[in-house]
Design a protein around this motif. Structure first.
Motif, PDB file in Angstrom:
ATOM      1  N   GLY A  61       1.258  -4.785   4.159  1.00 51.40           N
ATOM      2  CA  GLY A  61       1.750  -5.047   2.802  1.00 51.40           C
ATOM      3  C   GLY A  61       1.467  -6.455   2.299  1.00 51.40           C
ATOM      4  N   ARG A 103      10.494  -4.586   3.674  1.00 52.92           N
ATOM      5  CA  ARG A 103      10.957  -5.521   2.640  1.00 52.92           C
ATOM      6  C   ARG A 103      12.269  -5.021   2.055  1.00 52.92           C
ATOM      7  NH1 ARG A 103       6.964  -9.034   0.820  1.00 52.92           N
ATOM      8  NH2 ARG A 103       5.570  -9.299   2.583  1.00 52.92           N
ATOM      9  N   ALA A 115       6.359   2.950   0.629  1.00 51.82           N
ATOM     10  CA  ALA A 115       6.357   2.035  -0.512  1.00 51.82           C
ATOM     11  C   ALA A 115       6.845   2.708  -1.801  1.00 51.82           C
ATOM     12  CB  ALA A 115       4.954   1.486  -0.714  1.00 51.82           C
ATOM     13  N   LYS A 138       5.529  -4.331   4.702  1.00 48.17           N
ATOM     14  CA  LYS A 138       6.015  -3.896   3.382  1.00 48.17           C
ATOM     15  C   LYS A 138       7.180  -2.911   3.455  1.00 48.17           C
ATOM     16  CE  LYS A 138       3.206  -1.448   0.758  1.00 48.17           C
ATOM     17  NZ  LYS A 138       2.066  -1.277  -0.165  1.00 48.17           N
ATOM     18  N   THR A 169       4.271  -2.309  -4.745  1.00 48.02           N
ATOM     19  CA  THR A 169       3.123  -2.977  -4.135  1.00 48.02           C
ATOM     20  C   THR A 169       3.118  -4.475  -4.401  1.00 48.02           C
ATOM     21  OG1 THR A 169       1.857  -0.965  -4.499  1.00 48.02           O
ATOM     22  CG2 THR A 169       0.588  -2.933  -4.003  1.00 48.02           C
ATOM     23  N   ARG A 170       3.446  -4.857  -5.649  1.00 48.10           N
ATOM     24  CA  ARG A 170       3.381  -6.267  -6.031  1.00 48.10           C
ATOM     25  C   ARG A 170       4.774  -6.766  -6.391  1.00 48.10           C
ATOM     26  NH1 ARG A 170      -1.366  -3.952  -9.597  1.00 48.10           N
ATOM     27  NH2 ARG A 170       0.381  -2.502  -9.787  1.00 48.10           N
ATOM     28  N   LEU A 212       2.315  -7.896  -1.333  1.00 47.84           N
ATOM     29  CA  LEU A 212       3.653  -8.349  -1.724  1.00 47.84           C
ATOM     30  C   LEU A 212       3.877  -9.798  -1.297  1.00 47.84           C
ATOM     31  CD1 LEU A 212       6.302  -5.535  -1.096  1.00 47.84           C
ATOM     32  CD2 LEU A 212       5.783  -6.689  -3.221  1.00 47.84           C
TER      33      LEU A 212
END
Ligand code: C5P
Length: 231
Positions: free
Chosen positions: A21, A33, A112, A30, A215-216, A24
């Motif tokens: 990930g 998170r 995700a 990821k 994702t971001r 991020l």
């Protein structure tokens, strides 16, 4: 409270969660998170377990984190945790190999997409149950899409009406997914791509805005907001 899965269900859900990930930013893998104080993977598995047809959940975790992920998910739902691979495709194959005899529908779902509603698992599974070998949830594309070449110069405009943005869970008849993975060559970013290569027709069904891929950093902020609205 630990969710109960359906012993008479016909669906196994594979959750590849072994990616780093990097988009991020630096930090935990990821899937681990935090979103509203809990890892993305916990949110994702809770919603998978709330889908009434689900018999089995298999998570592919980072190889070094299998025991920790097992511990993390034990209070959420009964889950099998296996070590993932170097590529997403290898992680899915490892999870598929751990599905017990029984379920004949297999859904593959990215951790995700942590806020995917239980209803989407059911609608994808229902389409497979009613006869489609491969089913993907999709949304229309809202932006104009350009094809570009060297130095960011536009080569042309793609007809948006013929495009779809593809989400997960992607659903398959179990034998079809197993055959596609057995024959797989170069890694692809989704499982429908593998079965397409086998010449299997893939059906699109309506996706969900809530199945966004976190994702971001912007996606994480949006997901935090959605969580506060009861998602
Ligand atoms: O990197 P990407 O966003 O395409 O990853 C999609 C999903 O695949 C994530 O849930 C990620 O954890 C998982 N993945 C995996 N094994 C890898 C790479 C990605 O399970 N080696």
């Amino acid at each position: 409270m630990t969710a109960q899965l359906n012993p008479r269900g016909d669906v196994a859900v594979l959750v590849p969660a072994a990616g780093a990930g990097v988009r991020l930013g630096p930090g935990a893998p990821k899937a681990l998170r935090l979103l509203g104080g809990e890892p993305l993977l916990v949110h994702a598995v809770r919603r998978v377990a709330a889908a009434p047809s689900v018999h089995t959940i298999v998570v592919a975790a980072p190889a070094a984190g299998v025991a920790a992920v097992r511990e993390l998910l034990a209070p959420v739902a009964p889950v099998t945790v296996v070590p993932g691979g170097a590529e997403r495709q290898a992680s899915v194959a490892a999870a598929l190999a751990a599905v017990p005899p029984g379920p004949q529908i297999v859904l593959v779902h990215d951790a995700a997409r942590a806020l995917t509603p239980p209803e989407l698992f059911e609608s994808v599974a229902a389409a497979v149950r009613s006869g489609d070998d491969a089913v993907i949830p999709v949304l229309p594309v809202v932006d104009t899409i350009k094809q570009v070449g060297a130095a960011e110069m536009v080569l042309g405009t793609v007809d948006r009406a013929a495009l779809r943005a593809v989400q997960t869970p992607q659903g398959f008849r179990r034998s079809v997914l197993a055959a596609a993975h057995a024959a797989a060559g170069d890694p692809l970013t989704d499982d429908a791509g593998l079965v397409e290569k086998q010449g299997v027709p893939v059906r699109c069904v309506p996706g969900s805005e809530y199945a966004l891929k976190i994702t971001r950093p912007f996606d994480l902020a949006l997901a935090e907001h959605l969580l506060t609205t009861g998602r």
